[in-house]
Design a protein around this motif. Sequence first.
Motif, PDB file in Angstrom:
ATOM      1  N   TRP A  60       0.200   7.902   2.884  1.00 46.56           N
ATOM      2  CA  TRP A  60      -0.047   6.468   2.716  1.00 46.56           C
ATOM      3  C   TRP A  60       0.410   5.796   4.004  1.00 46.56           C
ATOM      4  CZ3 TRP A  60       1.839   9.599  -1.112  1.00 46.56           C
ATOM      5  CH2 TRP A  60       1.116   9.626  -2.311  1.00 46.56           C
ATOM      6  N   THR A  61      -0.445   4.992   4.608  1.00 46.81           N
ATOM      7  CA  THR A  61      -0.137   4.405   5.922  1.00 46.81           C
ATOM      8  C   THR A  61       0.116   2.902   5.864  1.00 46.81           C
ATOM      9  OG1 THR A  61      -2.475   4.032   6.435  1.00 46.81           O
ATOM     10  CG2 THR A  61      -1.531   6.162   7.090  1.00 46.81           C
ATOM     11  N   GLY A  62       0.279   2.332   4.688  1.00 43.09           N
ATOM     12  CA  GLY A  62       0.359   0.879   4.542  1.00 43.09           C
ATOM     13  C   GLY A  62       1.589   0.204   5.108  1.00 43.09           C
ATOM     14  N   TYR A  78      -4.377   9.747   8.580  1.00 43.51           N
ATOM     15  CA  TYR A  78      -5.226   8.870   7.786  1.00 43.51           C
ATOM     16  C   TYR A  78      -4.734   8.850   6.347  1.00 43.51           C
ATOM     17  CZ  TYR A  78      -8.301   9.413  11.794  1.00 43.51           C
ATOM     18  OH  TYR A  78      -8.806   9.426  13.065  1.00 43.51           O
ATOM     19  N   ASP A  79      -4.964   7.742   5.659  1.00 47.82           N
ATOM     20  CA  ASP A  79      -4.671   7.684   4.229  1.00 47.82           C
ATOM     21  C   ASP A  79      -5.411   8.826   3.542  1.00 47.82           C
ATOM     22  OD1 ASP A  79      -3.017   5.418   4.033  1.00 47.82           O
ATOM     23  OD2 ASP A  79      -4.737   4.066   4.018  1.00 47.82           O
ATOM     24  N   GLY A 100      -5.307   1.838   7.434  1.00 49.53           N
ATOM     25  CA  GLY A 100      -5.698   3.150   6.931  1.00 49.53           C
ATOM     26  C   GLY A 100      -5.340   4.299   7.850  1.00 49.53           C
ATOM     27  N   THR A 101      -4.676   3.981   8.982  1.00 50.58           N
ATOM     28  CA  THR A 101      -4.275   5.027   9.920  1.00 50.58           C
ATOM     29  C   THR A 101      -2.833   4.807  10.367  1.00 50.58           C
ATOM     30  OG1 THR A 101      -4.918   3.865  11.951  1.00 50.58           O
ATOM     31  CG2 THR A 101      -6.628   5.189  10.864  1.00 50.58           C
ATOM     32  N   GLY A 115       0.792  -1.231   0.000  1.00 45.87           N
ATOM     33  CA  GLY A 115       0.000   0.000   0.000  1.00 45.87           C
ATOM     34  C   GLY A 115       0.819   1.274   0.000  1.00 45.87           C
TER      35      GLY A 115
END
Length: 163
Positions: A101-103, A75-76, A145-146, A32
């Motif tokens: 992007w938090t992946g 957050y994304d 997502g965070t 991600g």
Amino acid sequence: MIHDKLALLGCICVLGVSSGCATGGVSLRPDGTPKAQECPAEARKAMHYLQLFVGKSAWVHLDANQILAKPIILYDGPIESMLDEDIGLLEAPARLYGEVWTGGLQPVIRYYAAHPLTGGERIPICAVARLGLGQLRKRPESKPGTAILDSPRAGVDIVDEFR
């Protein structure tokens, strides 16, 4: 000082950039996080006028809405950060606009535009948020997502491409 302000005003007038960010079409890795991305010619030209050369850095409040919060939650998606000190001809507290992007193990934050508070429009740039020694790592309790981070601040580094 007057020369600096005239140069900044000239940069804004000459470029006449739109207020949109250049994040469209970013390819993602399986985790991600974003893949490499070129810095657009328009941004490189603007950064030259603003004396934002590769390697220049400053402190930034990662989220303009969580300046004094500890920890903060990112957050994304889009982010608005605030310069904590001047960088090149951009004077604090200019705003930086980008994408999060938090992946991965730590969030990736890329900035695509700056907006000086002295007026004018957004100016295209290429910059990233960084902290050494793993200080930008997400807390383990971060949900998908965070990214929960211990520090509301990071360094912002000017780049000529995103890696």
